[in-house]
Design an enzyme around this catalytic site. Sequence first.
Site, PDB file in Angstrom:
ATOM      1  N   HIS A  78       8.192  41.574  14.194  1.00 37.84           N
ATOM      2  CA  HIS A  78       9.542  42.142  14.107  1.00 37.84           C
ATOM      3  C   HIS A  78       9.995  42.460  15.534  1.00 37.84           C
ATOM      4  O   HIS A  78       9.164  42.774  16.405  1.00 37.84           O
ATOM      5  CB  HIS A  78       9.453  43.423  13.275  1.00 37.84           C
ATOM      6  CG  HIS A  78      10.755  44.049  12.928  1.00 37.84           C
ATOM      7  ND1 HIS A  78      11.473  44.805  13.825  1.00 37.84           N
ATOM      8  CD2 HIS A  78      11.469  44.058  11.777  1.00 37.84           C
ATOM      9  CE1 HIS A  78      12.580  45.245  13.235  1.00 37.84           C
ATOM     10  NE2 HIS A  78      12.604  44.817  11.990  1.00 37.84           N
ATOM     11  N   ASP A 119       1.558  47.526  13.938  1.00 38.72           N
ATOM     12  CA  ASP A 119       2.849  47.797  13.299  1.00 38.72           C
ATOM     13  C   ASP A 119       2.606  47.831  11.789  1.00 38.72           C
ATOM     14  O   ASP A 119       2.442  46.801  11.143  1.00 38.72           O
ATOM     15  CB  ASP A 119       3.837  46.689  13.671  1.00 38.72           C
ATOM     16  CG  ASP A 119       5.153  46.795  12.906  1.00 38.72           C
ATOM     17  OD1 ASP A 119       5.265  47.662  12.022  1.00 38.72           O
ATOM     18  OD2 ASP A 119       6.070  45.999  13.193  1.00 38.72           O
ATOM     19  N   GLN A 135       5.300  47.683   7.176  1.00 40.11           N
ATOM     20  CA  GLN A 135       5.303  47.070   5.836  1.00 40.11           C
ATOM     21  C   GLN A 135       3.952  47.198   5.146  1.00 40.11           C
ATOM     22  O   GLN A 135       3.793  46.677   4.036  1.00 40.11           O
ATOM     23  CB  GLN A 135       5.694  45.581   5.915  1.00 40.11           C
ATOM     24  CG  GLN A 135       7.072  45.303   6.478  1.00 40.11           C
ATOM     25  CD  GLN A 135       8.210  45.752   5.555  1.00 40.11           C
ATOM     26  OE1 GLN A 135       8.008  46.152   4.410  1.00 40.11           O
ATOM     27  NE2 GLN A 135       9.433  45.709   6.069  1.00 40.11           N
ATOM     28  N   LYS A 183      10.775  53.245   4.491  1.00 35.78           N
ATOM     29  CA  LYS A 183      10.267  52.068   3.762  1.00 35.78           C
ATOM     30  C   LYS A 183       9.181  52.472   2.765  1.00 35.78           C
ATOM     31  O   LYS A 183       8.675  51.647   2.015  1.00 35.78           O
ATOM     32  CB  LYS A 183       9.693  51.046   4.745  1.00 35.78           C
ATOM     33  CG  LYS A 183      10.757  50.421   5.644  1.00 35.78           C
ATOM     34  CD  LYS A 183      10.154  49.385   6.547  1.00 35.78           C
ATOM     35  CE  LYS A 183      11.088  48.967   7.668  1.00 35.78           C
ATOM     36  NZ  LYS A 183      12.248  48.217   7.229  1.00 35.78           N
ATOM     37  N   CYS A 190      15.109  40.288  11.557  1.00 41.02           N
ATOM     38  CA  CYS A 190      14.608  40.773  12.857  1.00 41.02           C
ATOM     39  C   CYS A 190      13.330  40.062  13.280  1.00 41.02           C
ATOM     40  O   CYS A 190      12.453  40.657  13.930  1.00 41.02           O
ATOM     41  CB  CYS A 190      14.391  42.287  12.847  1.00 41.02           C
ATOM     42  SG  CYS A 190      15.893  43.214  12.613  1.00 41.02           S
TER      43      CYS A 190
END
Length: 415
Positions: free
Chosen positions: A122, A202, A205, A228, A372
């Site tokens: 991303h 990261d 998600q 999220k 993104c």
Amino acid sequence: MYDPKQVKKNFPVLDQEVHPGKPLVYLDSAATSQKPKKVIEVMAHYYLNDNANVHRGVHVLSDRATDAWDRAKETVAQFVGAEKDELIFTRNTTEATNGIAYGWGDHNLGKGDVIVTTLMEHHANLVVWQELCKRTGANLEVVGLKDEATIDLEEFAKIVKKPDVKLVAFVHVSNSLGTVNPVKEMVSLVRKHAKEARIVLDAAQSVPHLPVDFHELDVDFLCFSGHKMLGPMGIGGLVVKKELLKSGEMQPWLFGGGMIGNVGEQQASYADDLTDLFTAGTPDVASAIGLAEACKFLDNLGMEDVMKHDFELVEYAFKQLSGIKGLEIVGPRPEKYNRLGSVAFVHDTVHAHDLAQILDSEGVAVRSGHHCTMPLHKACGWQATTRASFNVYSTKEDIDALVKAFDKVAKIFKL
Ligand code: PLP
């Protein structure tokens, strides 16, 4: 037994028609999840009963607010397998990666050092490093993919063996491909070949979809977004290994009230307490409380069950969507490789934006564009993809509704 229809009842926003006769089918959870009623209620309760600034008052409300903020931090840290002092609240994942760049990168990188990232990142885990390279003279190496689906681990190993690799940043679960990366394998490659390197994961998600344990994963930095994972917008987390904080290798990047020791006209000293040191200014107490409630909600569901539910949805979506002529799902196939959270696809005739618009007219909310991940889309030759993404409240019926909405696509485009 995990029952998403029961879970869905906690999300009032999902119970509405978005066009006459068209109930909402929300398949845009990778962009942001919906929030359970309880999360909204605890935030309203805080503002209706306890609102005050933290740490700086001696009155009852300030005590309550401080208490609630501390407890929220403890709960959220525990949820990701970290100690309370290791969690820095940020606004989101993007602010967390920027925090690493300013708080760690600016102090520890120099000309010729190497930052490694991957093609599936991303922009929040890419543009930040591009800018850090500009400031420090470091170089960026981007690891490619195999079959437009998974990180090329051979290339990854080759790149982390290069001298002067100081930072390796990669995503746990890709928001465009759904790929679940083999974090442990990648971490052990870095630890073996680039002993000085720090690792950024990261987890924007992954934290919403699978059990994440910061210490077990053995990364140095972990970034995630509250919005999220059923929490409110405006709060997220940066988890940093305690030794990096204690040794001063990671430094505060925001300065001002709340994080100081002693302040003179020309100089200041800073707080010893790690929570204070990385909390400059007034924090978003209500959002921290809301995020902690979201963590409790997910804990009650059980993250193992949440993950299983998610895998089942992805498998089901693959099966059901594969019957649609002209449609190709991007990313790894679920029977071959772990993937979860979303399915993005391209159509051989209909543009992604047209698809999303027609699906919306049937009440089905999906997202189209590059999500993104522009370099990934460019490398794979996709102008844009359409993405359906899931969360704890998503059901197989939602996927059936998505598939059914393609009848309208076929009608309009005479397919
Ligand atoms: N990383 C990944 C994998 C994401 O999917 C996203 C958002 O979609 C981000 C980072 C950025 O998150 P935020 O916009 O909350 O900062």
